[in-house]
Design a protein around this motif. Structure first.
Motif, PDB file in Angstrom:
ATOM      1  N   VAL A 133       0.812  -1.219   0.000  1.00  0.00           N
ATOM      2  CA  VAL A 133       0.000   0.000   0.000  1.00  0.00           C
ATOM      3  C   VAL A 133       0.843   1.265   0.000  1.00  0.00           C
ATOM      4  N   CYS A 134       1.882   1.248   0.820  1.00  0.00           N
ATOM      5  CA  CYS A 134       2.657   2.488   0.923  1.00  0.00           C
ATOM      6  C   CYS A 134       3.502   2.773  -0.299  1.00  0.00           C
ATOM      7  N   TYR A 135       3.699   1.783  -1.189  1.00  0.00           N
ATOM      8  CA  TYR A 135       4.489   2.057  -2.387  1.00  0.00           C
ATOM      9  C   TYR A 135       3.617   2.187  -3.617  1.00  0.00           C
ATOM     10  N   MET A 136       2.316   2.331  -3.401  1.00  0.00           N
ATOM     11  CA  MET A 136       1.426   2.372  -4.554  1.00  0.00           C
ATOM     12  C   MET A 136       1.675   3.575  -5.436  1.00  0.00           C
ATOM     13  N   ASN A 137       2.178   4.631  -4.817  1.00  0.00           N
ATOM     14  CA  ASN A 137       2.289   5.873  -5.576  1.00  0.00           C
ATOM     15  C   ASN A 137       3.679   6.277  -6.018  1.00  0.00           C
ATOM     16  N   ILE A 138       4.694   5.574  -5.577  1.00  0.00           N
ATOM     17  CA  ILE A 138       6.041   5.997  -5.991  1.00  0.00           C
ATOM     18  C   ILE A 138       6.155   5.872  -7.505  1.00  0.00           C
ATOM     19  N   PRO A 139       6.588   6.960  -8.169  1.00  0.00           N
ATOM     20  CA  PRO A 139       6.706   6.884  -9.628  1.00  0.00           C
ATOM     21  C   PRO A 139       7.794   5.897 -10.034  1.00  0.00           C
TER      22      PRO A 139
END
Lengths: 129, 540
Positions: free
Chosen positions: B322-328
């Motif tokens: 979940v916490c890495y869902m947004n890292i480009p």
């Protein structure tokens, strides 16, 4: 590891302190003198097997100190290392011709000072053999 | 990890450093004596310079040692040619640099020392502002309020003074009064007179008691970027100065490079480093999760096709968290893998870059994506009013910092800050002004604290500051600095200015303590500060 007794001549007290600290707990035992004259006087007492000499000093300079030390047969062949701010290749060559086995440039990194001395001594051994 | 020897060395360095200001002053004095009377002997001066040239580097002051070395070179040229004016000038210039270099080097060397704590940025980097105003009280006020935010300010009462200093040191910006009462030359004309002497563009802000069309026109013609009516809103002024002087608000981007060819990974890292980014690289994707957790990148640059596990699958694994869902994630691929590219987009890659890639293109592509990600993160993590971290994220970051501190055995302190009599301020001046008070605290914290320090809006009028690698005593110094600056700050409202204060409780992390313990301790200390009369700091 045999202990190396070093006759160290340096007129700046700050540099003396940092060199002593740098060589603490190593196989190099430092005997520090603030002037060439004092060093020459005490040399026989401490029985050094290596000279570490600052080049530019007020009364008698490094090369002259070395020359006078060598007048004593005990120290005719004792290896010497000069410490100097100027380390142009021509100058290094001139120090080597005076009988030094190596040159350490100032300012020196206190954490690597023992290694620098090691390297110079190893090089010297290799050339001798 | 510091060895015993390194600690001893540090002690010697500190001792040397403490003697330096005196030695530098002595050197300056000796040189000035020579300049006054050329027959004075230079031998003492030369000796001192020679000693410092040979020793400074060993004590960690390499740049300072370099300057001494150059002075030595000039001295030897001078001894051959006693009339050598340009050698003398060179020496004078080098001597001028000594103190500034000393301060910047000591800031780098002694990260834990008090000296670094209280300085916002080393004086070599503080932006210089020239204030042109002959109204003494206003000028002093301006100087004080602007310097509160880490600037260095020089006051000028007349055009001539301004012009003279302009020819010597060019400021980062000018703040000028429209009307200079004693002189015919008005503010804008004065600014034009000064800035026309140089090629560089220096931004200008004008201040005025009047809002006339004529004055505004003259200000605009003189290049005024902002026109402020007295009484001055210092926050607006400083915000504009921040913008005009290009104050770096940002931490550098952190990019994680994943490429099985080490030499390529290193090349990309070097290119991004040259653009000011911080990089890390791994050569196999099975280290991906660990490295992302440890390095905390803003963006991942990943080779699409790697022998053990391709980029697409690695991205899938990453996005499961979940916490890495947004890292480009930006993929690097070659032309043959066009089909892969579409797949990759589908599983959450953000962009493709074709290998081989031009350096400038790589930097741009990475910057744009990292910037966008950051802005999004900020929105999620920050409090809108104060631009500081919000409560939830403060606690998350504090957890992280506590683990780091325990792992590396470094000190960690936190401060809980609460505005004094906030309800009374809101009641007397209204909520808008109350908000302004909070905003100015946010701004002060962001301007004065170091990059590594983290500040947050913890509650309505409560703030939290995390000070990594800081003991409680050093923390006290930092907070005292902030407390004083805030109590001196003038906050603008319709009828003039108001001042406010805050109380602080500080606590240092002890072995075995949890995050709740630490926050509770700081809170307890804060409570004590309030009961001790407010506008003060209490240690737990």
């Amino acid at each position: 590891m045999s202990t190396k007794v070093i006759l160290y001549v340096e007129d700046d007290p700050d540099i003396q302190m940092i060199a002593e600290m740098a060589l603490e707990d190593t196989e190099y035992k430092l005997h520090t003198f603030s002037s060439g004259t004092d060093a020459i006087e005490q040399a026989e007492k401490i029985k050094p097997n290596l000279f570490l000499l600052d080049v530019m000093m007020p009364e008698i300079d490094g090369p002259t100190t070395l020359q006078k030390l060598r007048e004593n047969i005990l120290f005719k062949n004792t290896p010497a290392i000069f410490m100097t701010a100027k380390v142009q290749p021509e100058e290094t060559a001139s120090y080597l011709s005076l009988g030094a086995i190596g040159v350490i440039s100032k300012p020196f990194d206190p954490l690597t000072l023992p290694d620098q001395i090691d390297m110079i001594l190893e090089n010297h051994q290799r050339n001798e053999n | 990890m510091k060895t015993d020897k390194q600690n001893k060395l540090k002690k010697l360095q500190d001792k040397f450093a403490s003697m330096l200001p005196m030695k530098l002053t002595e050197i300056e004095v000796l040189w000035n004596e020579f300049l006054d009377n050329k027959s004075t002997s230079l031998s003492l001066f030369t000796n001192e310079v020679h000693k410092l040239s040979g020793s400074s580097g060993s004590f960690g002051f390499k740049k300072l040692g370099d300057i001494f070395f150059r002075i030595e070179a000039e001295l030897s040229s001078l001894s051959l040619n006693k009339e050598g004016i340009h050698h003398q000038e060179n020496i004078t210039n080098y001597i001028k640099k000594l103190f500034v270099t000393f301060e910047s080097e000591i800031a780098i060397i002694n990260k834990n020392l008090i000296v670094d704590k209280v300085k916002v940025r080393d004086s070599a980097q503080a932006s210089l502002i020239y204030v042109l105003d002959d109204e003494k009280n206003l000028a002093e006020d301006l100087k004080f309020q602007i310097e509160n935010y880490g600037y260095h300010v020089e006051i000028f009462n007349s055009v001539d003074q301004l012009k003279m200093s302009f020819s010597k040191i060019i400021p980062n910006a000018i703040v000028a009064d429209i009307r200079l009462s004693d002189h015919e030359v008005s503010g804008p004309a004065a600014v034009i007179a000064a800035t026309s002497m140089i090629d560089e563009k220096v931004p200008v802000i004008f201040i005025s008691a009047h809002d006339s069309w004529k004055d505004r026109l003259e200000a605009a013609r003189a290049g005024g970027e902002l026109y402020l009516i007295k009484p001055i809103d210092y926050e607006e002024l400083v915000n504009k100065l921040d913008y005009l002087t290009g104050k770096k608000q940002q931490k550098p981007y952190r990019v994680l490079i994943v490429d099985d060819m080490e030499i390529l990974a290193q090349k990309h890292a070097a290119v991004l480093n040259s653009a000011g980014m911080i990089t890390s690289f791994i050569t196999s994707s099975n280290k991906l999760l660990d490295e992302v957790a440890a390095f905390m990148p803003d963006l991942i640059l990943m080779d699409l096709y790697m022998p053990e596990c391709n980029g697409v699958d690695a991205a899938k694994v990453l996005r499961q968290h979940v916490c890495y869902m947004n890292i480009p994630i930006v993929f690097l691929s070659t032309e043959n893998e066009l089909n892969y590219q579409l797949d990759a987009l589908r599983v959450g890659g953000d962009d493709f870059l074709q290998k081989p890639i031009a350096d400038a293109h790589l930097i741009d592509a990475v910057s744009i994506r990292a910037e966008r990600f950051r802005r999004l993160s900020l929105q999620m993590h920050c409090d809108g009013l104060t631009k500081l971290l919000n409560h939830v994220n403060f606690k998350m970051v504090l957890e992280r910092e506590i683990s780091k501190a325990k792992r590396h055995k470094l000190p960690l302190s936190i401060a809980m800050v609460d505005v004094d009599n906030f309800k009374a301020i809101n009641d007397k001046f209204g909520h808008l002004i109350g908000d302004r008070v909070l905003k100015s605290i946010g701004k002060l914290f962001r301007s004065i604290l170091r990059q590594e320090d983290i500040s947050a809006r913890y509650g309505g009028e409560e703030f939290g500051i995390i000070l990594p690698n800081t003991s409680i005593d050093n923390g006290l110094i930092v907070l005292e600095n902030l407390r004083k600056r805030f109590s001196d700050a003038k906050i603008h409202h319709a009828e003039g200015y108001l001042s406010a204060t805050f109380s602080v409780g500080i606590a240092e992390l002890s072995p075995g303590e949890t995050i709740s313990d630490l926050i509770n301790h700081a809170d307890a200390a804060l409570y004590k500060a309030k009961s001790q009369g407010k506008n003060c700091i209490v240690k737990y």
